[in-house]
Design a protein around this motif. Structure first.
Motif, PDB file in Angstrom:
ATOM      1  N   VAL A  82       0.839  -1.203   0.000  1.00  0.00           N
ATOM      2  CA  VAL A  82       0.000   0.000   0.000  1.00  0.00           C
ATOM      3  C   VAL A  82       0.871   1.249   0.000  1.00  0.00           C
ATOM      4  O   VAL A  82       0.622   2.197  -0.754  1.00  0.00           O
ATOM      5  N   ASN A  83       1.900   1.272   0.838  1.00  0.00           N
ATOM      6  CA  ASN A  83       2.790   2.437   0.883  1.00  0.00           C
ATOM      7  C   ASN A  83       3.505   2.628  -0.449  1.00  0.00           C
ATOM      8  O   ASN A  83       3.652   3.759  -0.930  1.00  0.00           O
ATOM      9  N   SER A  84       3.938   1.540  -1.052  1.00  0.00           N
ATOM     10  CA  SER A  84       4.602   1.628  -2.353  1.00  0.00           C
ATOM     11  C   SER A  84       3.637   2.176  -3.411  1.00  0.00           C
ATOM     12  O   SER A  84       4.004   3.037  -4.215  1.00  0.00           O
ATOM     13  N   SER A  85       2.402   1.703  -3.386  1.00  0.00           N
ATOM     14  CA  SER A  85       1.400   2.183  -4.350  1.00  0.00           C
ATOM     15  C   SER A  85       1.092   3.658  -4.120  1.00  0.00           C
ATOM     16  O   SER A  85       0.954   4.431  -5.083  1.00  0.00           O
ATOM     17  N   ARG A  86       1.008   4.078  -2.873  1.00  0.00           N
ATOM     18  CA  ARG A  86       0.744   5.499  -2.580  1.00  0.00           C
ATOM     19  C   ARG A  86       1.881   6.379  -3.068  1.00  0.00           C
ATOM     20  O   ARG A  86       1.656   7.461  -3.624  1.00  0.00           O
ATOM     21  N   GLN A  87       3.114   5.922  -2.863  1.00  0.00           N
ATOM     22  CA  GLN A  87       4.259   6.700  -3.340  1.00  0.00           C
ATOM     23  C   GLN A  87       4.247   6.800  -4.860  1.00  0.00           C
ATOM     24  O   GLN A  87       4.528   7.860  -5.427  1.00  0.00           O
ATOM     25  N   GLU A  88       3.907   5.711  -5.533  1.00  0.00           N
ATOM     26  CA  GLU A  88       3.849   5.740  -6.990  1.00  0.00           C
ATOM     27  C   GLU A  88       2.744   6.675  -7.475  1.00  0.00           C
ATOM     28  O   GLU A  88       2.932   7.444  -8.428  1.00  0.00           O
ATOM     29  N   ILE A  89       1.603   6.651  -6.820  1.00  0.00           N
ATOM     30  CA  ILE A  89       0.498   7.554  -7.187  1.00  0.00           C
ATOM     31  C   ILE A  89       0.923   9.003  -6.980  1.00  0.00           C
ATOM     32  O   ILE A  89       0.657   9.870  -7.822  1.00  0.00           O
ATOM     33  N   ASP A  90       1.597   9.295  -5.865  1.00  0.00           N
ATOM     34  CA  ASP A  90       2.070  10.658  -5.615  1.00  0.00           C
ATOM     35  C   ASP A  90       3.063  11.094  -6.687  1.00  0.00           C
ATOM     36  O   ASP A  90       3.024  12.245  -7.165  1.00  0.00           O
ATOM     37  N   ARG A  91       3.973  10.195  -7.098  1.00  0.00           N
ATOM     38  CA  ARG A  91       4.934  10.533  -8.155  1.00  0.00           C
ATOM     39  C   ARG A  91       4.224  10.809  -9.465  1.00  0.00           C
ATOM     40  O   ARG A  91       4.557  11.755 -10.193  1.00  0.00           O
ATOM     41  N   LEU A  92       3.226   9.998  -9.792  1.00  0.00           N
ATOM     42  CA  LEU A  92       2.485  10.201 -11.040  1.00  0.00           C
ATOM     43  C   LEU A  92       1.696  11.508 -11.010  1.00  0.00           C
ATOM     44  O   LEU A  92       1.604  12.209 -12.030  1.00  0.00           O
TER      45      LEU A  92
END
Length: 101
Positions: A82-92
């Protein structure tokens, strides 16, 4: 409220001790246990029953602990995803804002 909880725990503990003493007094007949490959020594019926009860409780606690540890491991893995997905969403999101500007 805390005193009520303590009082209730004390009363329940005393009742359990009293039942255990009565159980021991009424089951004094000596028995020997024959497990297929092992002959256990003679002891009172109450002792064997209490030992079986305690052994079952310990096994239950151990199995529950193993299950809880496995579930905690799965939870930590899911939290990392979940944390990895949130970081990726923030980067996008920040990349999309930079591209539009």
């Amino acid at each position: 409220m805390n005193w009520l909880k303590t009082l209730l725990a004390t009363v329940i503990g005393l009742v359990i001790i009293a039942v255990g003493i009565l159980f021991t007094v009424h089951n004094t007949e000596p028995v020997s246990i024959d497990l297929v490959f092992v002959q256990l020594p003679e002891a009172t019926l109450s002792l064997w029953l209490i030992l079986a009860f305690v052994t079952g409780g310990v096994c239950g606690v151990l199995l529950s602990t193993l299950t809880i540890l496995a579930l905690k491991t799965r939870l930590r893995s899911a939290q990392r995803k979940v944390n990895s997905s949130r970081q990726e969403i923030d980067r996008l999101r920040t990349a999309a804002l930079k591209d539009s500007a």
